[in-house]
Design an enzyme around this catalytic site. Structure first.
Site, PDB file in Angstrom:
ATOM      1  CE1 TYR A   1      -2.446  -1.582   3.184  1.00 43.36           C
ATOM      2  CE2 TYR A   1      -2.958  -3.737   4.086  1.00 43.36           C
ATOM      3  CZ  TYR A   1      -2.111  -2.657   3.986  1.00 43.36           C
ATOM      4  OH  TYR A   1      -0.945  -2.650   4.695  1.00 43.36           O
TER       5      TYR A   1
ATOM      6  NE  ARG B   1      -6.613   0.591  10.119  1.00 45.18           N
ATOM      7  CZ  ARG B   1      -5.768  -0.311  10.624  1.00 45.18           C
ATOM      8  NH1 ARG B   1      -4.914   0.019  11.569  1.00 45.18           N
ATOM      9  NH2 ARG B   1      -5.782  -1.552  10.191  1.00 45.18           N
TER      10      ARG B   1
ATOM     11  NE  ARG C   1       0.148   5.460 -15.718  1.00 42.81           N
ATOM     12  CZ  ARG C   1       0.963   6.481 -15.483  1.00 42.81           C
ATOM     13  NH1 ARG C   1       0.961   7.531 -16.293  1.00 42.81           N
ATOM     14  NH2 ARG C   1       1.788   6.466 -14.447  1.00 42.81           N
TER      15      ARG C   1
ATOM     16  CG  HIS D   1      -0.249  11.418 -12.651  1.00 39.83           C
ATOM     17  ND1 HIS D   1       0.075  11.107 -13.941  1.00 39.83           N
ATOM     18  CD2 HIS D   1       0.765  10.970 -11.883  1.00 39.83           C
ATOM     19  CE1 HIS D   1       1.245  10.503 -13.975  1.00 39.83           C
ATOM     20  NE2 HIS D   1       1.700  10.401 -12.730  1.00 39.83           N
TER      21      HIS D   1
ATOM     22  CE  LYS E   1      -4.154  -2.073   7.043  1.00 42.73           C
ATOM     23  NZ  LYS E   1      -2.739  -2.346   7.260  1.00 42.73           N
TER      24      LYS E   1
ATOM     25  CD  GLU F   1       3.794   2.409  11.123  1.00 40.86           C
ATOM     26  OE1 GLU F   1       2.912   1.734  11.660  1.00 40.86           O
ATOM     27  OE2 GLU F   1       3.568   3.243  10.234  1.00 40.86           O
TER      28      GLU F   1
ATOM     29  CG  LEU G   1      -1.993   1.906  10.150  1.00 39.75           C
ATOM     30  CD1 LEU G   1      -2.718   2.705   9.072  1.00 39.75           C
ATOM     31  CD2 LEU G   1      -1.951   0.438   9.774  1.00 39.75           C
TER      32      LEU G   1
HETATM   33  N1  PLP Z   1       1.770  -0.489  10.910  1.00 39.82           N
HETATM   34  C1  PLP Z   1       1.774  -0.860   9.613  1.00 39.82           C
HETATM   35  C2  PLP Z   1       2.680  -0.151   8.660  1.00 39.82           C
HETATM   36  C3  PLP Z   1       0.943  -1.916   9.175  1.00 39.82           C
HETATM   37  O1  PLP Z   1       0.953  -2.277   7.883  1.00 39.82           O
HETATM   38  C4  PLP Z   1       0.118  -2.573  10.109  1.00 39.82           C
HETATM   39  C5  PLP Z   1      -0.772  -3.666   9.709  1.00 39.82           C
HETATM   40  O2  PLP Z   1      -0.807  -4.120   8.614  1.00 39.82           O
HETATM   41  C6  PLP Z   1       0.148  -2.157  11.438  1.00 39.82           C
HETATM   42  C7  PLP Z   1       0.979  -1.101  11.808  1.00 39.82           C
HETATM   43  C8  PLP Z   1      -0.725  -2.820  12.472  1.00 39.82           C
HETATM   44  O3  PLP Z   1      -2.060  -2.456  12.299  1.00 39.82           O
HETATM   45  P1  PLP Z   1      -3.248  -3.389  12.809  1.00 39.82           P
HETATM   46  O4  PLP Z   1      -3.001  -3.629  14.257  1.00 39.82           O
HETATM   47  O5  PLP Z   1      -4.470  -2.607  12.543  1.00 39.82           O
HETATM   48  O6  PLP Z   1      -3.164  -4.657  12.008  1.00 39.82           O
END
Ligand code: PLP
Length: 285
Positions: A33, A52, A100, A102, A149, A182, A207
């Site tokens: 996403y 991304r 379904r 995997h 993501k 993070e 991320l």
């Molecule tokens: N880290 C995680 C785990 C996130 O889910 C997000 C955003 O949803 C971010 C960092 C920040 O990313 P961005 O600045 O691209 O929104």
């Protein structure tokens, strides 16, 4: 006015919008996403978000099911139909619908695409930023590829709920060595006692936030020292300032981590000024 979603080629009221129970997103979290900020009707840093998205899809070997151009048209149409001026646009793509199993579905299975948009409470966000937020620390329990993501967010869900139950707005994950990776939905930053801005390097362990990427450009225009390096919880407790970044929050000052007050317990001057400066450096489209 009913909210409208785009689902696999159709614009539908949210209540009628659905995907199959055999969608691999539903069965396996097999999808990715993106979330972009919408500000004064424009999409912020769309190009970087779509790059991304492409990378996340490539890492999972999900083919992009429509042209980038078509996707940008749909995103705008969803923003328009939902009358979003300030908010977010959300894009989700999964490996599609299949019996379904995997392993990957048969070649030719069409990935599913959902796009939604909604307004955000900008006044509330500004109020929160003016007060600063509390974060808690939680053990890092995610898989080894949070740089993708992926819609698979169970550890993030549990971390965010733990934060909420403790009256905090965000949870910062801490790896086995006591270093902050993070947040559950944000990147984590500190400003040390000797005025160095620090955030963890964007390796496979976090991320690579788009807000983070743009903010690094902002930092280059300032006479601030900046380093991408790991930092411990102990260092964060002692920091002069801390903040979190994400597309939906920009730069959100952090005034408390666990039961430790950061700085004087109010948003720091650097975090405040970076928040103000951000949009002058971001792309609008
Ligand atoms: N880290 C995680 C785990 C996130 O889910 C997000 C955003 O949803 C971010 C960092 C920040 O990313 P961005 O600045 O691209 O929104």
């Amino acid at each position: 006015m009913p909210r409208i979603a785009y689902v696999n080629g159709r614009y539908l009221p949210i209540r009628e919008a659905s995907v199959s129970i055999e969608d691999r997103g539903y069965q396996f979290s097999d999808g990715v996403y993106e979330v972009c900020e919408v500000r004064a009707g424009a999409i912020i840093d769309e190009r970087l978000h779509l790059e991304r998205l492409r990378r996340s899809l490539d890492e999972l070997r999900i083919p992009l099911p429509l042209s980038p151009r078509a996707l940008t048209v749909i995103m705008r149409e969803i923003i328009r139909r939902n009358r979003v001026r300030d908010g977010i646009v959300y894009v989700q793509m999964t490996r599609g619908v299949a019996r379904r199993d995997h392993a990957f579905p048969p070649p030719g299975t069409t990935p599913s695409v959902v796009v939604t948009a909604r307004s955000l409470d900008t006044v509330g966000n500004e109020r929160r930023a003016a007060q600063g937020i509390t974060v808690i620390t939680v053990p890092e329990t995610r898989w080894a590829r949070p740089d993708i993501k992926s819609i698979s967010l169970l550890p993030n869900v549990l971390a965010k709920q733990a934060a909420r139950e403790r009256g905090a707005a965000e949870a910062w994950f801490v790896d086995r060595d006591g270093r902050i990776t993070e947040g559950a939905s944000t990147n984590a930053w500190i400003i040390t006692k000797d005025r160095e801005v620090v955030t963890r390097p964007a390796d496979n362990g976090i991320l690579r936030g788009i807000t983070r990427t743009v903010l690094i450009q902002v930092l280059k225009t300032r006479s601030l020292r900046f380093e991408e390096r790991t930092f411990t919880v102990a260092e964060a407790y002692e920091a002069d300032e801390a903040f979190a970044t994400a597309a939906s929050q920009i730069v959100m000052p952090v005034v408390r981590i666990d039961d430790r007050m950061i700085g004087d317990g109010t948003p720091g001057p650097v975090a405040k000024s970076l928040r103000e400066a951000f949009h002058a450096h971001a792309e609008r489209s």
